[in-house]
Design a protein around this motif. Structure first.
Motif, PDB file in Angstrom:
ATOM      1  N   ASP A 196      -0.651  -0.865  -5.759  1.00 36.38           N
ATOM      2  CA  ASP A 196      -1.850  -0.365  -6.293  1.00 36.38           C
ATOM      3  C   ASP A 196      -2.223  -0.801  -7.668  1.00 36.38           C
ATOM      4  O   ASP A 196      -1.341   0.098  -8.484  1.00 36.38           O
ATOM      5  N   THR A 255      -9.280   8.933  -1.529  1.00 34.39           N
ATOM      6  CA  THR A 255      -8.730   7.554  -2.620  1.00 34.39           C
ATOM      7  C   THR A 255      -9.571   6.395  -1.892  1.00 34.39           C
ATOM      8  O   THR A 255      -9.698   6.258  -0.619  1.00 34.39           O
ATOM      9  N   HIS A 256      -8.850   5.008  -2.511  1.00 37.85           N
ATOM     10  CA  HIS A 256      -8.776   4.423  -2.573  1.00 37.85           C
ATOM     11  C   HIS A 256     -10.947   4.420  -1.838  1.00 37.85           C
ATOM     12  O   HIS A 256     -11.238   3.634  -0.908  1.00 37.85           O
ATOM     13  N   ASP A 263     -12.794   7.795   7.210  1.00 33.35           N
ATOM     14  CA  ASP A 263     -13.533   6.128   6.583  1.00 33.35           C
ATOM     15  C   ASP A 263     -14.690   6.438   6.538  1.00 33.35           C
ATOM     16  O   ASP A 263     -15.687   6.596   7.269  1.00 33.35           O
ATOM     17  N   ASP A 283       0.328  -1.163  -0.624  1.00 36.47           N
ATOM     18  CA  ASP A 283      -0.175   0.226  -0.150  1.00 36.47           C
ATOM     19  C   ASP A 283       1.013   1.552   0.085  1.00 36.47           C
ATOM     20  O   ASP A 283       0.290   2.595   0.147  1.00 36.47           O
ATOM     21  N   GLU A 333      -0.932   8.167   0.319  1.00 34.44           N
ATOM     22  CA  GLU A 333      -2.093   7.666  -0.567  1.00 34.44           C
ATOM     23  C   GLU A 333      -3.365   7.027  -0.298  1.00 34.44           C
ATOM     24  O   GLU A 333      -4.393   6.473  -0.165  1.00 34.44           O
ATOM     25  N   ALA A 334      -2.220   5.640   0.920  1.00 36.52           N
ATOM     26  CA  ALA A 334      -3.044   4.551   1.311  1.00 36.52           C
ATOM     27  C   ALA A 334      -4.711   5.127   2.148  1.00 36.52           C
ATOM     28  O   ALA A 334      -5.685   4.645   2.818  1.00 36.52           O
ATOM     29  N   GLY A 335      -4.941   6.269   2.777  1.00 37.77           N
ATOM     30  CA  GLY A 335      -5.667   6.449   3.247  1.00 37.77           C
ATOM     31  C   GLY A 335      -5.036   7.284   5.052  1.00 37.77           C
ATOM     32  O   GLY A 335      -5.896   7.734   6.183  1.00 37.77           O
TER      33      GLY A 335
END
Length: 416
Positions: A169, A385-386, A360, A154, A213-215
């Motif tokens: 990704d 993102t995601h 989230d 990730d 970037e993964a959150g």
């Protein structure tokens, strides 16, 4: 001021508006490597931007941390303007009078000995990879062609061919092969998996202290210090990619400082250019960066006079500690307020540190993209993102009043 934002702003601007024309032209002539929100920014100052229709928005992304000091920061603009009248580019074929000063100042800020300036974050990560391999062959004694670097799942370190070779990704990686070998991927935050992956051919462990970037994923307590102990014991370089997390974002100069960890190498970018010019750098010890000899690595624009002038002002601003303190204090407030949203059911989790948060969104409320589009209609710009996560990373110069204004609009959008 918060009240001056166009809270009734809408993405439906009507056919033939300036926004529509600009977006249509961009769609026609630019490759679709991004999916921007339907806003066209024309000017900006501090934490606020204004679009071509005259509507104002609060910037809660800050150029993925490139704008830590806000848009058009007067000190940084003045430094750039002064240098523009003198010299902007010499290439490294010659010395210039800002280079040594910049390298010395950045090395001192990092507590390191040497600096290798580049331009973009991805270019700095590529430089770190090359440095680690060369160090492995010349200093550690790894047999030629066998150097390995351990990375985390990730991750996001950039988009060059080598970097996407160790991305997990699919969007970043698919259809760009054949891929560069020499990387081992382990779960982020799993110290046992990392230890199992390190062998005699391992030259480096490359990690983001917080995965942006993964959150905005924060590793478990003790992970970074565990990585430091493991890499020291196995004679492996610990490379910290602080391109997004560094230079004040998390409430410290570097995110590694939250565990009192000093890596062997910092990879820096984004905020180092103050939102004015692209500036990046690899910073390490003489025993590591000293492996390079003339002609073995370079960059036409790396360490140019304009970049060094702006970078020097960034370093001077960070030396005062005021931006780190501001990020820590406002960040504590941000996370306390976001934490109240989880009990409402609209938010399933909140992560982050300092003025940086991953939120989230409950699937019943739509995707992260849908939430950012609704936020835009209320005068707030953020990025998803995601799928279900939105990221909040306002400029460190944002006022508490403006931060609360943005949080109030987030509550409105989420219906809480």
């Amino acid at each position: 001021m918060p009240g001056s934002a166009a809270t009734g702003a809408t993405t439906e601007t009507g056919a033939g508006t300036a926004t529509d024309r600009q977006i249509a032209r961009a769609e026609a002539y630019s490759a679709h490597n991004y999916h921007p929100l339907p806003v066209v920014i024309a000017s900006a100052e501090g934490a606020w931007v204004t679009d071509v229709e005259g509507r104002r928005y609060l910037d809660m992304l800050a150029g993925y941390s490139a704008l830590n000091f806000g848009h058009a920061n007067p000190r940084l603009i003045a430094a750039a303007k002064a240098q523009l009248d003198r010299v902007t580019l010499t290439s490294r074929a010659f010395h210039h009078d800002r280079f040594a000063e910049f390298c010395a100042a950045l090395a001192q800020l990092c507590g390191m000995e040497m600096v290798l300036p580049m331009n973009t974050g991805a270019e700095a990560v590529e430089t770190a990879v090359k440095t680690a391999r060369k160090w492995g062959y010349r200093i550690k004694g790894v047999p030629d062609g066998r150097a390995k670097i351990v990375v985390a799942a990730d991750n996001f370190h950039g988009r060059t061919t080598t970097i996407v070779s160790f991305s997990t990704d699919p969007d970043a990686r698919a259809d760009f092969g054949p891929y560069t070998p020499g990387f081992t991927v382990v779960p982020y935050g799993d110290l046992a998996a990392l230890e199992a992956a390190v062998d005699d051919d391992t030259v480096a462990v490359l990690l983001e202290p917080i995965q942006g970037e993964a959150g905005v994923l924060v590793p478990p307590p003790g992970y970074l210090s565990g990585v430091r102990a493991l890499t020291t014991a196995r004679n492996v370089l610990f490379i910290a990619d602080e391109i997004q997390s560094g230079l004040g974002r998390t409430g410290r100069t570097f995110a590694c400082e939250h565990e009192s960890v000093v890596p062997d190498m910092y990879v820096l970018g984004k905020a180092l250019g103050g939102g004015v010019v692209p500036v990046s750098a690899v910073v390490s010890s003489r025993s590591v960066l000293g492996v390079f000899r003339p002609g073995e690595h370079g960059s036409t624009f790396g360490g140019n006079p304009l970049a060094c002038a702006v970078g020097l002002e960034v370093i001077a601003m960070l030396r005062t500690g005021e931006y780190q303190l501001r990020a820590a204090e406002l960040g504590a407030h941000l996370h306390a307020e976001l934490g109240t949203l989880t009990s409402s059911g609209a938010v399933t989790a909140v992560r982050g540190r300092g003025l940086w948060a991953g939120v989230d969104i409950a699937p019943s409320l739509g995707t992260g993209r849908a939430v950012t589009e609704r936020l835009m209609t209320h005068g707030v710009l953020a990025k998803d993102t995601h799928g279900s996560t939105i990221r909040l990373a306002p400029p460190l110069v944002i006022s508490k009043e403006d931060l609360d204004w943005a949080l109030a609009r987030l509550r409105t959008v989420l219906g809480v």
